[in-house]
Design an enzyme around this catalytic site. Structure first.
Site, mmCIF file in Angstrom:
data_model
loop_
_atom_site.group_PDB
_atom_site.id
_atom_site.type_symbol
_atom_site.label_atom_id
_atom_site.label_comp_id
_atom_site.label_asym_id
_atom_site.label_seq_id
_atom_site.Cartn_x
_atom_site.Cartn_y
_atom_site.Cartn_z
ATOM 1 N N TYR A 1 30.278 23.562 40.259
ATOM 2 C CA TYR A 1 30.905 24.890 40.137
ATOM 3 C C TYR A 1 30.441 25.789 41.288
ATOM 4 O O TYR A 1 31.250 26.355 42.028
ATOM 5 C CB TYR A 1 30.553 25.512 38.769
ATOM 6 C CG TYR A 1 30.847 26.976 38.702
ATOM 7 C CD1 TYR A 1 32.136 27.456 38.914
ATOM 8 C CD2 TYR A 1 29.832 27.901 38.454
ATOM 9 C CE1 TYR A 1 32.408 28.817 38.882
ATOM 10 C CE2 TYR A 1 30.098 29.263 38.415
ATOM 11 C CZ TYR A 1 31.377 29.713 38.633
ATOM 12 O OH TYR A 1 31.638 31.058 38.600
ATOM 13 N N GLY B 1 43.481 31.345 30.296
ATOM 14 C CA GLY B 1 43.723 32.771 30.041
ATOM 15 C C GLY B 1 44.607 33.000 28.828
ATOM 16 O O GLY B 1 45.137 32.057 28.234
ATOM 17 N N PHE C 1 40.583 35.863 40.647
ATOM 18 C CA PHE C 1 39.697 35.455 39.541
ATOM 19 C C PHE C 1 39.995 34.040 39.039
ATOM 20 O O PHE C 1 39.366 33.605 38.082
ATOM 21 C CB PHE C 1 39.881 36.397 38.341
ATOM 22 C CG PHE C 1 39.565 37.823 38.630
ATOM 23 C CD1 PHE C 1 38.257 38.270 38.610
ATOM 24 C CD2 PHE C 1 40.573 38.732 38.914
ATOM 25 C CE1 PHE C 1 37.954 39.598 38.879
ATOM 26 C CE2 PHE C 1 40.281 40.064 39.186
ATOM 27 C CZ PHE C 1 38.974 40.497 39.174
#
Ligand code: UDP
Length: 328
Positions: free
Chosen positions: A141, A36, A73
């Protein structure tokens, strides 16, 4: 009471943070900044630089802040990378979820909106894919996200938490005016890579596989504007805050576009020839993923507003303003 946004400095998290902030909500961000960008957060938003696997530090955040609900998230999210680093994906995503739910339960926080993915379906038999389709991920994933969904379900049964599982299809686009947008390092997603070619930062786009059983041989995906995704999160949060039951729903436009069609659309939007070359298939990629979003419409009254042209235009605005992403 605040909304805790875990992974709030990432691409999708940061768009949600800004929307909640603009809606006048008290927002707190937890992010380890591994992928991020702190610059994506508006001034005034409180950031705790914590890895959610660090239970002690996470517990301290919950002790300090008055948290009412969580939007989660924080995850590693690249299909290709997950094929070569499966254990990192399980550790980061699954362990992270266990720690987060443990701390939520300890502090009596009982509402969570969770980012899941179309990758939980694998190679779907029915297109568009309903939520009732077989869950059979073709990559670590998707497997990690499915495990996270299931852990959350059992935690909710035992501890009375309520959850919204949002299974995203392919998210792209940026905040209006290109204030914030997508910046992964290295970039692996189709739309930003195509636009980096248009910007002259890459010589060409490699098309991963041109022999899939699709209309032009390239993979079909359902592309959704990040702002439509944000709307779905606000509605999901409202649903839980109003006492609504836990639910699982897909989020997509319900329309499939091939990689080739996306390149063509980007050529029209940018006016750049965007050279493309065929390359080997990327392992783990299913041929077609297109959502049925009827559940999201039924439960949340959600209808996406943007088509692929608007998605690419908004991403293009961001990339032109920030050719080096958050480094500009
Ligand atoms: N893709 C491609 N070239 C690239 C990046 C992606 O052909 O440089 C293809 C990829 O194989 C997939 C689609 O574009 O079929 C979308 O990939 P992306 O990584 O954006 O999202 P995913 O579907 O993995 O979530």
């Amino acid at each position: 009471m605040a909304i805790l946004i875990v992974g709030g400095a990432g691409y999708i998290g940061s768009h949600n943070v800004r929307a909640l902030w603009d809606a006048g909500r008290d927002v707190i961000v937890v992010d380890n900044l591994s992928t991020g960008h702190a610059q994506s957060l508006r001034d005034g938003v409180k950031l705790h630089m914590v890895d959610i696997r660090d239970e002690k530090s996470l517990d301290a955040v919950f002790g300090k802040e008055k948290i009412d609900a969580v939007l989660h998230f924080a995850a590693l999210s690249l299909v290709g990378q997950s094929m070569i680093q499966p254990l990192d994906y399980m550790d980061n995503n699954v362990t992270g979820m266990i720690k987060l739910l443990t701390v939520m339960q300890k502090h009596g926080v009982d509402k969570i909106v969770f980012s899941s993915t179309a990758a939980v379906y694998g190679d779907a038999e029915t297109i568009p894919i309903p939520e009732t389709a077989t869950l059979n991920p073709t990559n670590p994933y998707g497997e990690s996200k499915l495990a996270m969904e299931r852990i959350m379900r059992w935690a909710s049964e035992a501890y009375g938490m309520r959850y919204a599982v949002l299974r995203y299809f392919n998210v792209a686009g940026a905040w209006e005016g290109g204030i914030i947008g997508e910046d992964h390092r290295p970039e692996s997603h189709l739309v930003p890579i195509i636009l980096q070619v248009a910007l002259g930062k890459r010589p060409e786009i490699k098309i991963f596989g041109d022999d899939y059983p699709t209309k032009d041989g390239t993979c079909v995906r359902d592309y959704l504007h990040v702002m439509d995704l944000v709307d779905a999160h606000l509605l999901a949060l409202e649903h839980l805050e109003n006492g609504g039951d836990s639910f699982i729903c897909n989020l997509g436009n319900g329309m499939g576009f091939t990689v080739q069609e996306m390149i063509n659309a980007a050529r029209e939007v940018t006016g750049h020839p965007i050279p493309a070359v065929s390359a080997a298939r990327r392992s783990g990629d299913p041929a077609k993923l297109v959502a049925s979003s009827q559940e999201a419409q039924r439960i949340l009254g959600w209808h996406p507003q943007n088509d692929i042209r608007q998605i690419i235009e908004s991403a293009w605005t961001w990339h032109k303003k920030h050719p080096n992403g958050y480094l500009d």
